[in-house]
Design a protein around this motif. Structure first.
Motif, short mmCIF file in Angstrom:
data_model
loop_
_atom_site.label_atom_id
_atom_site.label_comp_id
_atom_site.label_asym_id
_atom_site.label_seq_id
_atom_site.Cartn_x
_atom_site.Cartn_y
_atom_site.Cartn_z
N ASN A 49 33.24 64.33 66.38
CA ASN A 49 33.20 63.50 67.59
C ASN A 49 31.84 63.59 68.27
OD1 ASN A 49 35.77 62.54 67.31
ND2 ASN A 49 36.69 64.12 68.59
N LEU A 106 28.81 62.32 65.45
CA LEU A 106 28.87 60.94 64.97
C LEU A 106 29.37 59.97 66.03
CD1 LEU A 106 30.33 61.68 61.44
CD2 LEU A 106 27.95 61.32 62.06
N SER A 107 29.31 60.35 67.29
CA SER A 107 29.83 59.50 68.35
C SER A 107 29.02 58.22 68.51
CB SER A 107 29.86 60.26 69.67
OG SER A 107 28.55 60.63 70.04
N HIS A 108 27.76 58.22 68.14
CA HIS A 108 26.92 57.03 68.30
C HIS A 108 27.23 55.97 67.24
CE1 HIS A 108 24.80 59.48 65.36
NE2 HIS A 108 24.22 58.36 64.93
N LEU A 109 27.90 56.35 66.12
CA LEU A 109 28.21 55.39 65.07
C LEU A 109 29.48 54.60 65.34
CD1 LEU A 109 27.40 57.54 61.91
CD2 LEU A 109 26.00 55.76 62.96
N THR A 166 32.71 53.69 68.12
CA THR A 166 33.07 53.73 69.54
C THR A 166 34.54 54.06 69.76
OG1 THR A 166 33.52 51.36 69.50
CG2 THR A 166 31.28 52.08 70.14
#
Length: 139
Positions: free
Chosen positions: A85, A88-91, A93
């Protein structure tokens, strides 16, 4: 009479001793075997108690190790979930990249449902509703 009485008593004693010696020679084997069997039984009971104690200790240690394994698995699961989380949160939503949570077993709303194979036809008809070669005679 008293001499004869003494002779009978002494001869009875000698005969009794002889019978006792023969009884011990032939019957004593059973006593010796019985003693051996009792000793063997006591040793077997001691061995059984020792085996039970070893088994109890083994199962207690296995349970402890399984508890540790479960705790470590939960920690690893939380670490992977939190790491995915955060990293890789920017990949994506969505709320979580990790779909399965150990606490909840419900399926995500956006996941495609799985169609399991069935062992019956989709549109099943009642077998007894019509005979196999039913032809109406008149309308």
């Amino acid at each position: 009479m008293s001499i004869m009485m003494w002779e009978i008593a002494v001869s009875g004693l000698v005969i009794g001793i002889i019978i006792g010696v023969f009884a011990m020679c032939f019957g004593g084997r059973n006593l010796h075997e019985k003693k051996k069997l009792e000793d063997k039984l006591k040793q077997s009971q001691v061995d059984l108690m020792r085996y039970r104690e070893e088994l109890r200790n083994y199962l207690a240690q296995s349970l402890h190790l399984l508890d540790n394994l479960e705790c470590d698995h939960k920690k690893l699961h939380q670490h992977i979930k939190n790491g995915s989380n955060v990293l890789l949160s920017h990949l994506v939503t969505s709320k979580s990249l990790y779909r399965y949570d150990l606490a909840e077993s419900e399926v995500d709303k956006n996941q495609v449902p799985i169609n399991f194979p069935r062992d019956y036809p989709e549109e099943s008809k009642n077998v007894f509703s019509k005979p196999p070669f039913y032809t109406p005679l008149s309308k």
